[in-house]
Design a protein around this motif. Structure first.
Motif, PDB file in Angstrom:
ATOM      1  N   ALA A 340      -4.926   9.409  25.856  1.00 61.48           N
ATOM      2  CA  ALA A 340      -4.720  10.578  24.765  1.00 61.48           C
ATOM      3  C   ALA A 340      -4.787   9.626  23.407  1.00 61.48           C
ATOM      4  O   ALA A 340      -4.216   8.645  23.158  1.00 61.48           O
ATOM      5  N   ALA A 341      -5.687  10.045  22.568  1.00 58.57           N
ATOM      6  CA  ALA A 341      -6.267   9.445  21.419  1.00 58.57           C
ATOM      7  C   ALA A 341      -5.070   9.212  20.221  1.00 58.57           C
ATOM      8  O   ALA A 341      -4.501   8.183  19.960  1.00 58.57           O
ATOM      9  N   ILE A 342      -4.334  10.051  20.396  1.00 58.36           N
ATOM     10  CA  ILE A 342      -3.060  10.134  19.269  1.00 58.36           C
ATOM     11  C   ILE A 342      -2.012   9.080  19.525  1.00 58.36           C
ATOM     12  O   ILE A 342      -1.612   8.353  18.767  1.00 58.36           O
ATOM     13  N   GLY A 343      -1.642   8.927  21.149  1.00 57.27           N
ATOM     14  CA  GLY A 343      -0.853   8.098  21.630  1.00 57.27           C
ATOM     15  C   GLY A 343      -1.045   6.684  21.209  1.00 57.27           C
ATOM     16  O   GLY A 343      -0.396   5.821  20.954  1.00 57.27           O
ATOM     17  N   ILE A 344      -2.582   6.534  21.305  1.00 55.39           N
ATOM     18  CA  ILE A 344      -3.084   5.036  21.452  1.00 55.39           C
ATOM     19  C   ILE A 344      -3.155   4.683  19.991  1.00 55.39           C
ATOM     20  O   ILE A 344      -2.644   3.387  19.569  1.00 55.39           O
ATOM     21  N   ARG A 345      -3.494   5.519  19.110  1.00 53.88           N
ATOM     22  CA  ARG A 345      -3.336   5.240  17.494  1.00 53.88           C
ATOM     23  C   ARG A 345      -2.062   4.812  17.176  1.00 53.88           C
ATOM     24  O   ARG A 345      -1.647   4.011  16.443  1.00 53.88           O
ATOM     25  N   ARG A 346      -1.056   5.815  17.711  1.00 48.05           N
ATOM     26  CA  ARG A 346       0.393   5.421  17.185  1.00 48.05           C
ATOM     27  C   ARG A 346       0.961   4.109  17.776  1.00 48.05           C
ATOM     28  O   ARG A 346       1.337   3.280  16.834  1.00 48.05           O
ATOM     29  N   THR A 347       0.710   3.779  19.088  1.00 44.34           N
ATOM     30  CA  THR A 347       0.925   2.484  19.520  1.00 44.34           C
ATOM     31  C   THR A 347       0.167   1.423  18.917  1.00 44.34           C
ATOM     32  O   THR A 347       1.017   0.343  18.568  1.00 44.34           O
ATOM     33  N   ALA A 348      -0.990   1.518  18.580  1.00 46.33           N
ATOM     34  CA  ALA A 348      -1.507   0.407  18.102  1.00 46.33           C
ATOM     35  C   ALA A 348      -1.009  -0.101  16.527  1.00 46.33           C
ATOM     36  O   ALA A 348      -0.893  -1.216  16.291  1.00 46.33           O
ATOM     37  N   GLY A 349      -0.558   1.054  16.162  1.00 47.09           N
ATOM     38  CA  GLY A 349       0.107   0.950  14.539  1.00 47.09           C
ATOM     39  C   GLY A 349       1.214   0.364  14.661  1.00 47.09           C
ATOM     40  O   GLY A 349       1.490  -0.514  13.777  1.00 47.09           O
ATOM     41  N   ARG A 350       1.969   0.504  15.568  1.00 45.10           N
ATOM     42  CA  ARG A 350       3.196   0.088  15.765  1.00 45.10           C
ATOM     43  C   ARG A 350       3.393  -1.296  16.000  1.00 45.10           C
ATOM     44  O   ARG A 350       4.084  -2.005  15.764  1.00 45.10           O
ATOM     45  N   LEU A 351       2.559  -1.568  17.046  1.00 42.02           N
ATOM     46  CA  LEU A 351       2.377  -3.169  17.582  1.00 42.02           C
ATOM     47  C   LEU A 351       1.575  -3.930  16.480  1.00 42.02           C
ATOM     48  O   LEU A 351       1.265  -5.094  16.793  1.00 42.02           O
ATOM     49  N   ASN A 352       1.060  -3.141  15.512  1.00 45.57           N
ATOM     50  CA  ASN A 352       0.160  -3.985  14.631  1.00 45.57           C
ATOM     51  C   ASN A 352      -0.972  -4.732  15.348  1.00 45.57           C
ATOM     52  O   ASN A 352      -1.162  -5.891  15.401  1.00 45.57           O
ATOM     53  N   MET A 353      -1.835  -4.140  16.453  1.00 41.20           N
ATOM     54  CA  MET A 353      -2.655  -4.432  17.283  1.00 41.20           C
ATOM     55  C   MET A 353      -3.968  -3.634  16.840  1.00 41.20           C
ATOM     56  O   MET A 353      -3.782  -2.511  16.968  1.00 41.20           O
ATOM     57  N   SER A 354      -5.200  -4.195  16.772  1.00 39.44           N
ATOM     58  CA  SER A 354      -6.431  -3.553  16.782  1.00 39.44           C
ATOM     59  C   SER A 354      -7.461  -4.228  17.683  1.00 39.44           C
ATOM     60  O   SER A 354      -7.703  -5.549  17.449  1.00 39.44           O
ATOM     61  N   THR A 355      -7.979  -3.629  18.869  1.00 37.88           N
ATOM     62  CA  THR A 355      -8.982  -4.304  19.430  1.00 37.88           C
ATOM     63  C   THR A 355     -10.217  -3.502  19.788  1.00 37.88           C
ATOM     64  O   THR A 355     -10.228  -2.144  19.310  1.00 37.88           O
ATOM     65  N   GLU A 356     -11.190  -3.927  20.504  1.00 32.61           N
ATOM     66  CA  GLU A 356     -12.483  -3.182  20.913  1.00 32.61           C
ATOM     67  C   GLU A 356     -11.882  -1.801  21.427  1.00 32.61           C
ATOM     68  O   GLU A 356     -12.801  -0.754  21.480  1.00 32.61           O
ATOM     69  N   ALA A 357     -10.944  -2.082  22.530  1.00 27.63           N
ATOM     70  CA  ALA A 357     -10.579  -0.941  23.213  1.00 27.63           C
ATOM     71  C   ALA A 357      -9.813   0.349  22.633  1.00 27.63           C
ATOM     72  O   ALA A 357     -10.064   1.353  22.612  1.00 27.63           O
ATOM     73  N   SER A 358      -9.030  -0.408  21.422  1.00 27.68           N
ATOM     74  CA  SER A 358      -8.279   0.638  20.886  1.00 27.68           C
ATOM     75  C   SER A 358      -9.046   1.471  19.893  1.00 27.68           C
ATOM     76  O   SER A 358      -8.782   2.639  19.678  1.00 27.68           O
ATOM     77  N   ARG A 360     -12.166   2.376  20.396  1.00 20.34           N
ATOM     78  CA  ARG A 360     -12.948   3.566  21.212  1.00 20.34           C
ATOM     79  C   ARG A 360     -11.791   4.681  21.570  1.00 20.34           C
ATOM     80  O   ARG A 360     -11.735   5.818  21.540  1.00 20.34           O
ATOM     81  N   PHE A 361     -10.727   4.303  22.094  1.00 18.79           N
ATOM     82  CA  PHE A 361      -9.605   5.065  22.616  1.00 18.79           C
ATOM     83  C   PHE A 361      -8.935   6.013  21.644  1.00 18.79           C
ATOM     84  O   PHE A 361      -8.681   7.180  21.804  1.00 18.79           O
ATOM     85  N   GLU A 362      -8.926   5.228  20.203  1.00 16.18           N
ATOM     86  CA  GLU A 362      -8.396   5.980  19.237  1.00 16.18           C
ATOM     87  C   GLU A 362      -9.184   7.299  18.740  1.00 16.18           C
ATOM     88  O   GLU A 362      -8.757   8.363  18.048  1.00 16.18           O
ATOM     89  N   ARG A 363     -10.423   7.107  18.839  1.00  9.83           N
ATOM     90  CA  ARG A 363     -11.510   8.052  18.609  1.00  9.83           C
ATOM     91  C   ARG A 363     -11.855   9.030  19.610  1.00  9.83           C
ATOM     92  O   ARG A 363     -12.352  10.139  19.171  1.00  9.83           O
ATOM     93  N   GLY A 364     -11.545   8.837  20.777  1.00 15.48           N
ATOM     94  CA  GLY A 364     -11.761   9.609  21.927  1.00 15.48           C
ATOM     95  C   GLY A 364     -13.033   9.048  22.768  1.00 15.48           C
ATOM     96  O   GLY A 364     -13.975   8.944  22.362  1.00 15.48           O
ATOM     97  N   VAL A 365     -12.667   8.792  24.130  1.00 12.79           N
ATOM     98  CA  VAL A 365     -13.744   8.364  25.076  1.00 12.79           C
ATOM     99  C   VAL A 365     -13.950   9.666  25.971  1.00 12.79           C
ATOM    100  O   VAL A 365     -13.272  10.648  26.070  1.00 12.79           O
ATOM    101  N   ASP A 366     -15.170   9.571  26.461  1.00 12.23           N
ATOM    102  CA  ASP A 366     -15.649  10.848  27.429  1.00 12.23           C
ATOM    103  C   ASP A 366     -14.955  10.487  28.859  1.00 12.23           C
ATOM    104  O   ASP A 366     -15.013   9.589  29.640  1.00 12.23           O
ATOM    105  N   PRO A 367     -14.181  11.799  29.098  1.00 15.36           N
ATOM    106  CA  PRO A 367     -13.327  11.667  30.533  1.00 15.36           C
ATOM    107  C   PRO A 367     -14.443  11.897  31.606  1.00 15.36           C
ATOM    108  O   PRO A 367     -14.344  11.118  32.661  1.00 15.36           O
ATOM    109  N   GLN A 368     -15.722  12.195  31.372  1.00 17.78           N
ATOM    110  CA  GLN A 368     -16.817  12.046  32.450  1.00 17.78           C
ATOM    111  C   GLN A 368     -17.270  10.869  32.319  1.00 17.78           C
ATOM    112  O   GLN A 368     -18.206  10.619  33.608  1.00 17.78           O
ATOM    113  N   GLY A 369     -17.235   9.931  31.548  1.00 17.18           N
ATOM    114  CA  GLY A 369     -17.692   8.419  31.639  1.00 17.18           C
ATOM    115  C   GLY A 369     -16.917   7.626  32.353  1.00 17.18           C
ATOM    116  O   GLY A 369     -17.424   6.550  32.640  1.00 17.18           O
TER     117      GLY A 369
END
Length: 808
Positions: A340-358, A360-369
């Motif tokens: 879920a994009a909202i949860g990843i965005r919230r966790t990344a903010g609280r942990l002060n972490m930003s990665t290539e993975a986060s 993409r997940f913060e914006r929403g990835v294709d579940p069929q991909g």
């Protein structure tokens, strides 16, 4: 998002030049920030084979290398690399070459021996950060060949600045799909139909506690993997877009993430307790040391990937050090998931972490991909890592929701874009970027957004897609039809501007307060339980407890402004505010009328020299004067009055006996008066203050008196005075109203110049002295004419107010 032209061409057949691709992408809404050649500094660097190596006669750590740089061409180079040996194929910078950093290669003598060039490491050429020794190239490369040609470095890097609503383009395949819409071709993805994973007879298990947090989670096990460096083609792909190669497994997960836009993660399976994966929220007291070496304290809002005992990764952001793939790893569990994009965005903010993975997940990835990226990574790992794939795998997808179809009208599309597009042209534009289209009738399409387009939710979103593909540059340019008339003005807006101008002219400052206030304001004002102003609109997600309801009156905000000013030693305060208040209307939207409020406190003449004006404090007459000025300057004097003695005039927050009602005919428009000490104490105000509170919307509904003009008088005026003793309950203003209302044409103005109680005035009585100005527009008045009128007025006043003429 960075990619290279050669990488893009693996998925879409196009011979367009990089500059044209960049221009087209920009016009599609994917702004290109950079379009530059890869490794432009490698001119003059060629492939060379070391034919022989001899010790340097004057240096222990240097050797003399006889180098073959062509069929008939040889040269000598002094080299200090530990891996220089006969037969090695490497890179040679010839004299005249300019290496990264501006370093120019020249013939030179090194410890007495001539050197014609430099054998280079990958770092010296700007290819990688590795500088163990000079480059070791494939033995079958032809000496003399340009190094950029030999290593496939002739390429162009393009960087696209993505908007948050286009996560599908955070992948090379997504960019290729957009280019396909331009050239009219479909992309060729590496994986079209991934295998079905049933989750049966596996040496591991996966449990997802909440499908809302993790709509899809796929996992497969690969055994007997050999960890080592990636092949050059894979390293080159990553290096070209600014990623550092690490090992074959990590590089493959990064490569597939850039290719499909789907982040992957590889766990060392032997480090997973119980052979289990549990996707759950963190528990109280849990912590995790991530791959970057940072220890993180977790809370119950953070989604984690856990084994049977502990967290092993922060879902969608970074893996844990306790399950890291290292040189000793042989079995890996590969993860491909949709969080879920909202949860990843919230966790990344609280942990002060930003990665290539986060990202993409913060914006929403294709579940069929998810399964496609998994299959692509499995293919590469088994091919490049020598692994053995365990049959089957897990594919949890209970949270995947199919996109809802959207109805697209051709008429609506043509209307918004101003273009005469046929329904077939509209459908073809959408189909070119893999959006499913079905024709319903002659002017309607049923469009099913693909799962990778999370931004397509409404008809207008599809119309925007049509405009992008057809070309914004083809939209017709027209000038708006503007009628040559003065546009009708909003009466309430004009009134707000006029009121603000009046207050500013009277020395007030405008305050702008938040509409979100504390519910305790009602108690501080002492409002009755049945007072309509206690019925507030409550916010579902307030910023703070003291901002949890919408205001129903402007006065509390101004009182807090007053307190703040006084606390900062600014005691002379004049503030006003024009703003909305909010009254709930059941299930409907709240009513939002405009009100006008003001507070006055401190000296009557703030800023004026005390020597000249004294230290007189403001009183009820100052606030009444403000209201009177507003009424007069808005030309409402004939319909709006300021009166005392009106039923219901006692306000819970006002000092008894000081409240005046602002009346519009028989309707109460507002109030002015003095705050009582209890209210001021509740708001922390330590000096007397006065208020104005008027329904501005009701005031706007009244008709103002038309402007009239009269010539300047030609004849002089005459002033006659009178002093009447009347009961002390008689309002002086009422006496003036009677004089003005007697319809005597020669009366120009009447003013009170003295009110007296005391010596020679009986108890319960008061003396009111009035001066009346007389003037005729056609002649000079004589005493006889004025005397008759003046005597008539005296008699009328004595009779009307039960008074008597006060003798001198």
């Amino acid at each position: 998002m960075k990619f290279t032209l050669n990488w893009l061409r693996e998925y879409i057949d196009t011979d367009m030049e990089p500059a044209r691709i960049a221009d087209h992408l920009t016009m599609l809404g994917l702004e290109v920030d950079a379009c530059v050649p890869c490794y432009p500094e490698l001119t003059g660097v060629v492939v060379a084979r070391i034919d022989s190596v001899q010790p340097h006669p004057n240096a222990d750590k240097l050797v003399l290398c006889d180098v073959i740089v062509g069929e008939e061409e040889r040269t000598r180079v002094v080299c200090g690399a530990p891996n220089a040996r006969a037969g090695l194929v490497t890179a040679l910078a010839l004299p005249g070459a300019v290496l990264p950093g501006g370093f120019i290669i020249k013939p030179a003598k090194i410890r007495g021996e001539e050197s014609f060039g430099m054998l280079c490491s990958a770092k010296e050429l700007g290819i990688t950060e590795d500088q163990i020794g000079i480059m070791e190239l494939a033995a079958d490369l032809q000496p003399g060949q340009a190094i950029s040609q030999a290593l496939g470095l002739v390429d162009t890097m393009i960087e696209v600045d993505l908007t948050p609503n286009r996560p599908d383009c955070a992948s090379v395949l997504g960019i290729a799909r957009e280019v396909g819409g331009i050239v009219g071709k479909r992309i060729s993805p590496p994986v079209v139909t991934p295998p079905v994973l049933t989750g049966e007879n596996l040496p591991f298990s996966v449990e997802v506690e909440s499908a809302d947090d993790c709509p899809r989670y796929a996992a497969r096990l690969i055994k007997n993997v050999k960890i080592g460096p990636s092949p050059w083609w894979l390293q080159q792909r990553l290096l070209a877009v600014g990623m550092r190669p690490i090992s074959n497994i990590v590089d493959i997960t990064n490569f597939v993430m850039l290719e499909y836009g789907q982040p992957l993660h590889a766990f060392d399976f032997k480090k997973l307790s119980g052979g289990r994966i549990v996707v759950r929220r963190a528990r109280s007291g849990e912590s995790l040391s991530t791959l970057d070496g940072t220890e993180h304290q977790l809370d119950s809002e953070m989604l984690m990937i856990c084994d049977a005992e502990r967290p092993v990764a922060v879902a969608g952001i970074m893996g844990g050090a306790n399950s890291e793939v290292d040189a000793q790893t042989t079995d890996i569990l590969l993860e491909s998931a949709c969080f879920a994009a909202i949860g990843i965005r919230r966790t990344a903010g609280r942990l002060n972490m930003s990665t290539e993975a986060s990202y993409r997940f913060e914006r929403g990835v294709d579940p069929q991909g998810v399964p496609k990226a998994m299959e692509r990574a499995v293919q590469l790992i088994t091919a490049l890592g020598g692994g053995e794939l365990v049959a089957g795998g897990v594919d949890f997808k209970e949270g995947v929701v199919a996109p809802a179809p959207i109805t697209l009208r051709g008429k609506r599309t043509r209307s918004l874009l101003g273009m005469d597009l046929s329904l077939d042209r509209i459908g073809a534009a959408l189909s070119s970027i893999e959006i499913d289209v079905e024709k319903i009738d002659e002017d309607t399409l049923r469009v099913t957004p693909p799962s990778f387009r999370v931004d397509l939710e409404r008809e207008v979103d599809l119309i925007e897609e049509v405009a992008r593909i057809v070309g914004y540059n083809l939209l017709p340019t027209t000038l708006p039809m503007v009628p040559m008339i003065f546009s009708e003005q909003d009466g309430l807006r004009e009134l707000r501007k006029k009121v603000a101008e009046i207050f500013i002219a009277l020395g007030f400052y405008e305050a702008i307060n938040y509409s979100f206030v504390a519910p305790q304001h009602h108690d501080l004002l002492g409002l009755a339980a049945d007072d309509a102003r206690r019925q507030s609109v409550h916010l579902l997600n307030p910023l703070a407890e003291d901002q949890s309801v919408l205001r129903t009156t402007l006065l509390p905000g101004l009182l807090e402004n007053l307190r703040r000013n006084i606390n900062h030693q600014s005691h002379d305060v004049r503030l006003f505010e024009v703003g909305k208040v909010f009254h709930p209307q059941g299930s409907d939207q709240p009513e939002e009328p405009f009100r006008l409020a003001a507070v006055i406190s401190g000296h009557r003449n703030p800023g004026a020299p005390v020597l000249h004006v004294g230290e007189t404090q403001t009183d009820i007459f100052d606030v009444k004067g403000v209201v009177t000025q507003i009424i007069d300057l808005l030309r409402l004097g004939q319909t709006v009055t300021c009166q005392a003695g009106i039923a219901g005039q006692e306000l819970s927050f006002a000092e008894p006996g000081t409240v005046l009602a602002v009346m519009g005919g028989e309707k109460i428009l507002g109030w002015c008066g003095a705050f009582n000490p209890k209210t001021l104490k509740g708001f922390g105000v330590k000096q007397q203050a006065f208020f104005v509170d008027i329904d501005l919307a009701a005031l706007a509904g009244l008709s103002s008196q038309a402007k009239t003009f009269a010539p300047l008088p030609k004849f002089p005026f005459v002033k006659w005075d009178m002093a009447l003793i009347v009961p002390e309950g008689v309002a002086a203003g009422e006496m003036l109203s009677v004089i003005h209302g007697c319809e005597e044409k020669l009366i120009e103005k009447a003013e009170i110049f003295d009110i007296f109680q005391g010596k020679n005035i009986a108890a319960g009585k008061k003396s009111i002295a009035i001066t009346i100005t007389y003037r005729a527009i056609d002649r000079t008045l004589d005493d006889e004419t004025v005397g008759k009128i003046h005597q008539k007025i005296i008699e009328m006043m004595i009779s009307r107010f039960n008074g008597q003429l006060r003798e001198a």
